[in-house]
Structure formats: C-alpha cells, structure tokens
Design an enzyme around this catalytic site. Sequence first.
Site, PDB file in Angstrom:
ATOM      1  N   CYS A 181      -4.670   3.289   6.849  1.00  7.09           N
ATOM      2  CA  CYS A 181      -3.479   3.918   7.440  1.00  7.09           C
ATOM      3  C   CYS A 181      -2.438   4.092   6.340  1.00  7.09           C
ATOM      4  CB  CYS A 181      -2.958   3.142   8.655  1.00  7.09           C
ATOM      5  SG  CYS A 181      -2.295   1.500   8.312  1.00  7.09           S
ATOM      6  N   ASP A 227       1.248   6.459  14.654  1.00  7.05           N
ATOM      7  CA  ASP A 227       1.932   5.400  13.917  1.00  7.05           C
ATOM      8  C   ASP A 227       2.961   4.708  14.810  1.00  7.05           C
ATOM      9  OD1 ASP A 227       3.169   3.803  12.094  1.00  7.05           O
ATOM     10  OD2 ASP A 227       3.569   5.394  10.635  1.00  7.05           O
ATOM     11  N   ARG A 234      -1.446  -0.254  12.033  1.00  9.70           N
ATOM     12  CA  ARG A 234      -2.688   0.243  12.646  1.00  9.70           C
ATOM     13  C   ARG A 234      -3.955  -0.300  11.999  1.00  9.70           C
ATOM     14  NH1 ARG A 234      -1.168   6.352  11.848  1.00  9.70           N
ATOM     15  NH2 ARG A 234      -0.172   5.318  10.076  1.00  9.70           N
TER      16      ARG A 234
HETATM   17  P1  4NP Z   1       0.969   1.751   9.511  1.00 13.86           P
HETATM   18  O1  4NP Z   1       2.528   1.875   9.878  1.00 13.86           O
HETATM   19  O2  4NP Z   1       0.613   2.921   8.627  1.00 13.86           O
HETATM   20  O3  4NP Z   1       0.264   1.811  10.822  1.00 13.86           O
HETATM   21  O4  4NP Z   1       0.812   0.414   8.806  1.00 13.86           O
HETATM   22  C1  4NP Z   1       3.515   1.988   8.874  1.00 13.86           C
HETATM   23  C2  4NP Z   1       4.036   0.857   8.292  1.00 13.86           C
HETATM   24  C3  4NP Z   1       5.000   0.961   7.313  1.00 13.86           C
HETATM   25  C4  4NP Z   1       5.439   2.204   6.899  1.00 13.86           C
HETATM   26  C5  4NP Z   1       4.926   3.343   7.483  1.00 13.86           C
HETATM   27  C6  4NP Z   1       3.946   3.239   8.465  1.00 13.86           C
HETATM   28  N1  4NP Z   1       6.438   2.312   5.892  1.00 13.86           N
HETATM   29  O5  4NP Z   1       6.902   3.453   5.625  1.00 13.86           O
HETATM   30  O6  4NP Z   1       6.824   1.299   5.294  1.00 13.86           O
END
Ligand code: 4NP
Length: 157
Positions: free
Chosen positions: A13, A127, A19
């Site tokens: 991800c 997300d 995720r």
């Molecule tokens: P993930 O969610 O891709 O599902 O882990 C996110 C976690 C952090 C960030 C973006 C998406 N971020 O920009 O820090």
Amino acid sequence: MTDLKKKKVMMLCLGNICRSPLAEGVFKHCVENSKYAGMIEVVSAGTGSWHVGDRPNASSIKVAANNGVDITGQRGRQLSASDLNEFDLILGMDRDNLEDLNQLGSGKAETDYFMNYAGVEGVDVPDPWGQSIDAFEGVYEMIAKASPAILERLMER
Ligand code: 4NP
C-alpha cells in the site's frame, strides 16, 4: 519443504501502516489455518518511506485484534526495486500502488491489484488513513473476504 521453496507474497500500500499490515496479518492467518500452512511467506510494504520502522496504525491493530489476528509485531518497510525479483506475487491495494510498483520495472514477481487477484475486478481497497474505525472495519471485511480466493488462486495453478 525448505524456506527456499516457499512462495513469497508481498502486500503493498502507500504507507504500510493501515491496509497492507492488515492484509499481511489476515492473509497469513488464512494460510496458517489452511492445508497450505508453512508453505507461503507473507510480508507487506509501502511505496512511501514515511513510516519505515513504525508499528501499524492503532485502528488497524484494533480491528485485527477484534478478529483474532495479532499484527503488533509488524514494522513498516518500503518497497524496493529488488523486491520485484525477490517475490512471486506482489498485490497492490489500489491503482496508485500498482502504478508506483510497475514504474520500478519488472522481475519474476507477478503484480496485480489485491481485489482483482481475488476475482473482483476494478475495485480498490480504499485508504482509511485519518478516517474513523468504521473505515478500517470496511477494509478488514474486504481483505478477509478476498484472502481465501487469493490463496486458492496462488496455490492451485
Ligand atoms: P496505508 O495508509 O497506505 O493504508 O498505510 C496511509 C498511511 C499513511 C500515509 C498515507 C496512507 N501517509 O501519507 O503518511
């Protein structure tokens, strides 16, 4: 079966805190409770570097725990180009993840969208970062439903 012959799967991800840690934990749980126990190595990674070394997001940890899956031991890692030759299968949670992955080139790894590989076409795992626990529960439901289909497809070819 030796470790060398294990199939290697990566869940991918953006941040590797919401995720893909859930996908790693739930898919591992699915593998270890199946006839394929011990035959697959599962990891997760993010395309971004912000959360390298971090624990999963508290809501991901909570939703996993509510469903009997412990993901507290996971730590954030970033995808690298060499992973394309290290893994057999890399599944991106959404379009952006897969685009970023494919921009690194190609290798032995088969790459696909997580839901597509499970037989559900054109659906991103959304997300949930910064959203309520409901969003994380929705992500869990998608992942839990898709995981057995992913396992069968991976092993029965
Ligand atoms: P993930 O969610 O891709 O599902 O882990 C996110 C976690 C952090 C960030 C973006 C998406 N971020 O920009 O820090």
